[in-house]
Design an enzyme around this catalytic site. Structure first.
Site, PDB file in Angstrom:
ATOM      1  N   ASP A   1      -2.865  37.405 -12.881  1.00  0.00           N
ATOM      2  CA  ASP A   1      -1.923  36.318 -13.141  1.00  0.00           C
ATOM      3  C   ASP A   1      -0.692  36.471 -12.247  1.00  0.00           C
ATOM      4  O   ASP A   1      -0.065  37.523 -12.225  1.00  0.00           O
ATOM      5  CB  ASP A   1      -1.517  36.361 -14.618  1.00  0.00           C
TER       6      ASP A   1
ATOM      7  N   HIS B   1       7.162  28.628 -18.636  1.00  0.00           N
ATOM      8  CA  HIS B   1       6.814  30.019 -18.928  1.00  0.00           C
ATOM      9  C   HIS B   1       7.643  30.573 -20.080  1.00  0.00           C
ATOM     10  O   HIS B   1       8.799  30.191 -20.274  1.00  0.00           O
ATOM     11  CB  HIS B   1       7.033  30.899 -17.696  1.00  0.00           C
TER      12      HIS B   1
ATOM     13  N   ALA C   1       1.857  27.243 -21.265  1.00  0.00           N
ATOM     14  CA  ALA C   1       1.448  26.316 -22.323  1.00  0.00           C
ATOM     15  C   ALA C   1       1.691  26.896 -23.715  1.00  0.00           C
ATOM     16  O   ALA C   1       0.847  26.796 -24.605  1.00  0.00           O
ATOM     17  CB  ALA C   1      -0.021  25.939 -22.146  1.00  0.00           C
ATOM     18  N   SER C   2       2.846  27.507 -23.914  1.00  0.00           N
ATOM     19  CA  SER C   2       3.190  28.058 -25.236  1.00  0.00           C
ATOM     20  C   SER C   2       3.233  26.949 -26.275  1.00  0.00           C
ATOM     21  O   SER C   2       3.832  25.903 -26.056  1.00  0.00           O
ATOM     22  CB  SER C   2       4.553  28.755 -25.185  1.00  0.00           C
TER      23      SER C   2
ATOM     24  N   ASP D   1      -0.035  33.229 -23.543  1.00  0.00           N
ATOM     25  CA  ASP D   1       0.519  34.579 -23.587  1.00  0.00           C
ATOM     26  C   ASP D   1       1.560  34.716 -24.697  1.00  0.00           C
ATOM     27  O   ASP D   1       1.419  35.512 -25.611  1.00  0.00           O
ATOM     28  CB  ASP D   1       1.129  34.938 -22.226  1.00  0.00           C
TER      29      ASP D   1
END
Length: 311
Positions: A82, A180, A215-216, A258
């Site tokens: 990543d 992010h 994409a939290s 994440d």
């Protein structure tokens, strides 16, 4: 089943109208939680490693954990770098057994991004490894990625054909409004994804897999639990899941996840220690933490990605 490439996964995902989850890994419990959920739901999965994770756990330890996951399951698993910052880290991961790498040249100018990305692609393809490139910059902070809101920029659809054609990348991360990290939206401000950009990019690159970073999207119950046991998170974090489901049903074949599993894991540990202040055995508080990771991944597979039963 040996490690697979993301290229093989994305062909099936694009044709099937779903996305594959790319979950960041840092230790054994996270790897176990992710792969146990994917195994039970018969879902393909991407285990991805950041530069920060390699510094924390070391390349060798992470590789052995992934090898153990492959031995314990019979689902398609890809190992992905990543946000590779330069050619050297991408080469190191390619030579070290990764089946996919991302070269993030988005902080460079367009021409320099193409040059750097092509260099990685040429080397990776000679080794049978897939490559993800990026156009546009997402705001937010995550490991080594730190982009202010002022410096963030949407992907320009007019550049994508030239970029893909000149670099030969296998997938493309674009910026359409995700962010992010555990991005905290102000009360009353509803986040919006630029589906017009996504649709134009998909139209210019028919059949080509698109990637969403940042994409939290943390469910309310996890926010409440973190706050109950010492957290200070606001009531709304991330992109509404219905938007991500819509993206997963289009040209988006990979969605990075994440912050969601980090917060679920942390909430479980805080809860255990709050309820058991005299306990100190890591095996005891990491057990519910692993289960929280598993539950979060299962939630994403079922309710966001649409990849249940696609292994």
């Amino acid at each position: 089943m040996p490690l697979t490439t993301t290229g093989e996964m994305f062909k099936k995902a694009y044709a099937g109208g779903y996305a594959v989850g790319a979950f960041n890994v840092n230790n054994m419990e996270i790897v176990q939680g992710i792969t146990e959920a994917a195994q039970e739901l018969r879902s393909p999965v991407i285990l991805q490693v950041s530069a920060g994770a390699r510094k924390y756990a070391s390349h060798t330890y992470l590789m052995k954990l992934v090898e153990a996951a492959v031995a314990e399951t019979d689902i398609p698993i890809a190992l992905h770098l990543d946000h590779g910052a330069d050619f050297d880290i991408c080469k190191s991961c390619i030579d070290g057994g990764f089946t996919s790498v991302m070269i993030d040249g988005s902080h460079h100018g367009f021409a320099e991004n193409i040059e750097l990305t092509k260099k990685v692609v040429d080397y990776a393809h000679s080794k049978g490894v897939s490559v993800e490139g990026e156009l546009g910059q997402l705001a937010g902070i995550e490991d080594a990625v730190n982009v202010s809101a002022e410096n963030a920029s949407y992907t320009q659809p007019g550049q994508v054909e030239e970029f893909v054609g000149k670099t030969g990348v296998d997938s493309l991360a674009i910026a359409i409004g995700t962010s992010h990290g555990a991005f905290k939206f102000k009360p009353g401000v509803e986040p919006q994804l630029r589906f017009d950009i996504l649709e134009e990019v998909a139209g210019r690159l028919p059949g080509f897999p698109i990637v969403l970073h940042g994409a939290s999207s943390v469910p309310r119950e996890f926010i409440d639990e973190i706050n109950q046991y010492g957290g200070v998170l606001p009531g709304a974090i991330g992109i509404p899941e219905e938007m991500l489901r819509r993206a997963a049903g289009s040209a988006v074949c990979k969605i990075n996840i994440d912050s969601d599993i980090r917060m679920a894991m942390t909430a479980a540990i805080r809860k255990y220690l709050a309820l058991n202040p005299d306990k100190f055995d890591p095996r005891e508080y990491l057990k519910p933490a692993r289960q929280a990771v598993k539950d979060m991944v299962a939630h994403k597979i079922r309710n966001v990605l649409g990849c249940e039963g696609k292994a």
